[in-house]
Structure formats: structure tokens, C-alpha cells
Scaffold this motif. Sequence first.
Motif, PDB file in Angstrom:
ATOM      1  N   ARG A 128      17.453  -1.521   3.964  1.00  0.00           N
ATOM      2  CA  ARG A 128      16.050  -1.835   4.231  1.00  0.00           C
ATOM      3  C   ARG A 128      15.313  -0.612   4.786  1.00  0.00           C
ATOM      4  O   ARG A 128      15.781   0.040   5.701  1.00  0.00           O
ATOM      5  CB  ARG A 128      15.988  -2.993   5.228  1.00  0.00           C
ATOM      6  CG  ARG A 128      14.604  -3.543   5.440  1.00  0.00           C
ATOM      7  CD  ARG A 128      14.649  -4.863   6.193  1.00  0.00           C
ATOM      8  NE  ARG A 128      13.291  -5.337   6.361  1.00  0.00           N
ATOM      9  CZ  ARG A 128      12.556  -5.094   7.440  1.00  0.00           C
ATOM     10  NH1 ARG A 128      13.074  -4.435   8.456  1.00  0.00           N
ATOM     11  NH2 ARG A 128      11.324  -5.518   7.494  1.00  0.00           N
ATOM     12  N   TYR A 135      17.620  -1.936  -2.123  1.00  0.00           N
ATOM     13  CA  TYR A 135      17.130  -3.070  -1.325  1.00  0.00           C
ATOM     14  C   TYR A 135      16.471  -4.132  -2.220  1.00  0.00           C
ATOM     15  O   TYR A 135      16.739  -5.327  -2.077  1.00  0.00           O
ATOM     16  CB  TYR A 135      16.153  -2.586  -0.245  1.00  0.00           C
ATOM     17  CG  TYR A 135      15.574  -3.709   0.572  1.00  0.00           C
ATOM     18  CD1 TYR A 135      16.314  -4.293   1.603  1.00  0.00           C
ATOM     19  CD2 TYR A 135      14.304  -4.214   0.299  1.00  0.00           C
ATOM     20  CE1 TYR A 135      15.810  -5.345   2.340  1.00  0.00           C
ATOM     21  CE2 TYR A 135      13.784  -5.273   1.034  1.00  0.00           C
ATOM     22  CZ  TYR A 135      14.541  -5.828   2.053  1.00  0.00           C
ATOM     23  OH  TYR A 135      14.034  -6.881   2.774  1.00  0.00           O
ATOM     24  N   ASP A 136      15.624  -3.689  -3.136  1.00  0.00           N
ATOM     25  CA  ASP A 136      14.942  -4.640  -4.038  1.00  0.00           C
ATOM     26  C   ASP A 136      15.939  -5.384  -4.917  1.00  0.00           C
ATOM     27  O   ASP A 136      15.838  -6.604  -5.096  1.00  0.00           O
ATOM     28  CB  ASP A 136      13.932  -3.910  -4.941  1.00  0.00           C
ATOM     29  CG  ASP A 136      12.644  -3.571  -4.198  1.00  0.00           C
ATOM     30  OD1 ASP A 136      12.466  -4.063  -3.057  1.00  0.00           O
ATOM     31  OD2 ASP A 136      11.835  -2.811  -4.745  1.00  0.00           O
ATOM     32  N   SER A 139      17.904  -7.867  -2.861  1.00  0.00           N
ATOM     33  CA  SER A 139      17.064  -9.026  -2.502  1.00  0.00           C
ATOM     34  C   SER A 139      16.965 -10.014  -3.660  1.00  0.00           C
ATOM     35  O   SER A 139      16.998 -11.229  -3.445  1.00  0.00           O
ATOM     36  CB  SER A 139      15.667  -8.573  -2.107  1.00  0.00           C
ATOM     37  OG  SER A 139      15.742  -7.684  -1.020  1.00  0.00           O
ATOM     38  N   GLN A 140      16.852  -9.488  -4.878  1.00  0.00           N
ATOM     39  CA  GLN A 140      16.818 -10.374  -6.065  1.00  0.00           C
ATOM     40  C   GLN A 140      18.130 -11.135  -6.208  1.00  0.00           C
ATOM     41  O   GLN A 140      18.133 -12.343  -6.469  1.00  0.00           O
ATOM     42  CB  GLN A 140      16.635  -9.545  -7.346  1.00  0.00           C
ATOM     43  CG  GLN A 140      15.242  -9.023  -7.596  1.00  0.00           C
ATOM     44  CD  GLN A 140      15.236  -8.113  -8.840  1.00  0.00           C
ATOM     45  OE1 GLN A 140      15.839  -8.423  -9.858  1.00  0.00           O
ATOM     46  NE2 GLN A 140      14.571  -6.973  -8.729  1.00  0.00           N
TER      47      GLN A 140
END
Length: 171
Positions: A128, A135-136, A139-140
Motif C-alpha cells: 500500500r 496493490y491494485d 485488491s482485485q
Amino acid sequence: MATRGNAIIKGIEIDDIITALNRAYADEWLAYYQYFIEAKVIKGIMKDAAIAELTQHAADELRHATMVADRILQLGGTPLLHPKEWFEQTHCGYDAPKIFDVVNILEDAIKGEQCAISVYSQIAKMTRNKDIVTYDMVSQILADEVEHEEDLQALHDDITEFVTEIKHHIS
Ligand code: FE
Ligand code: FE
Ligand code: MG
């Protein structure tokens, strides 16, 4: 774009990200196979609904393995090359189905998802504000694992409720 090798992205060693991602990669393959074989051997009440869910989740885990492998390569790492490394690197392990009843299979699968959620939460925390691309992606994947856990739990609750009702009616 970060440079490769012993590089650092905003205070985080790229090698540490690659190591964490390879461990998650091992988990995804084992989760894929666990769902695949569970969908084959499962028995009992409402098993068709469970097979549909398990089969869909198997496909999702394989898609996650692809996403994670691609990110490892982008970071200059190498995804695990031998399946024996899956067992050496896994966080969540492999839970071979022992009892093939729907309720037992769903309970094993729920435990697996809870582990996946904790793994991806950890990698999200690690990356993060440091490695936004990882990070993206994480998160998905995390959102998918949360949905998996909820789907399995809802199905588990429906089946156990249904079984309780049947028992009530025949007693
Ligand atoms: Fe997954
Ligand atoms: Fe999952
Ligand atoms: Mg689902």
C-alpha cells in the motif's frame, strides 16, 4: 517503472514482493486443484449447486494464478517453475478432500478462502502506497476471495438449514 534486480520501490525491496507473490502463486494453484477435485468427488444433497460454485471458483483461482505470475514477471522475478515448490512455498497448504459430503467439502473450501483473504490482506498492507500496481492487483483478487467465502458460506447455510428442516419433518 522500477528497475529490476535488487531494487527498491518506495522503501520496499522488490525481492520481498516477489517472494510474497510466489507464495500466493503456490496457494492459487493448490486452491485451483482443490476446487477442481472437490467438484469431481462431491456427494450429497444440493450437490449440483455446490458443483457450479466450486467449478466457478476453480476458474477464478486459475485466473488469479495468471495475474500473479504476470506481475512476478513484470517485477523481474520468475514464477515457481516446479509443482513441488507449491508445497514448499504455500501459506495455505492443501486440504485433500477426505469426506466427500457437500457440507464437509464446503467447510474445507471456506477455510481455504479465509486463508487466502489473510494472505492477500497482508500483501495489500505490504504494498500500500509503495507498489501501486501490485496493490491494485492484490485488491482485485482480495475482493474475489471475499466473494468466494461469502458464496460458500451462503450455500453451506442453505444446505444445513434445509437438512434441519427435513429432519424436523420426518421426526
Ligand atoms: Fe484466488
Ligand atoms: Fe478463492
Ligand atoms: Mg462464487
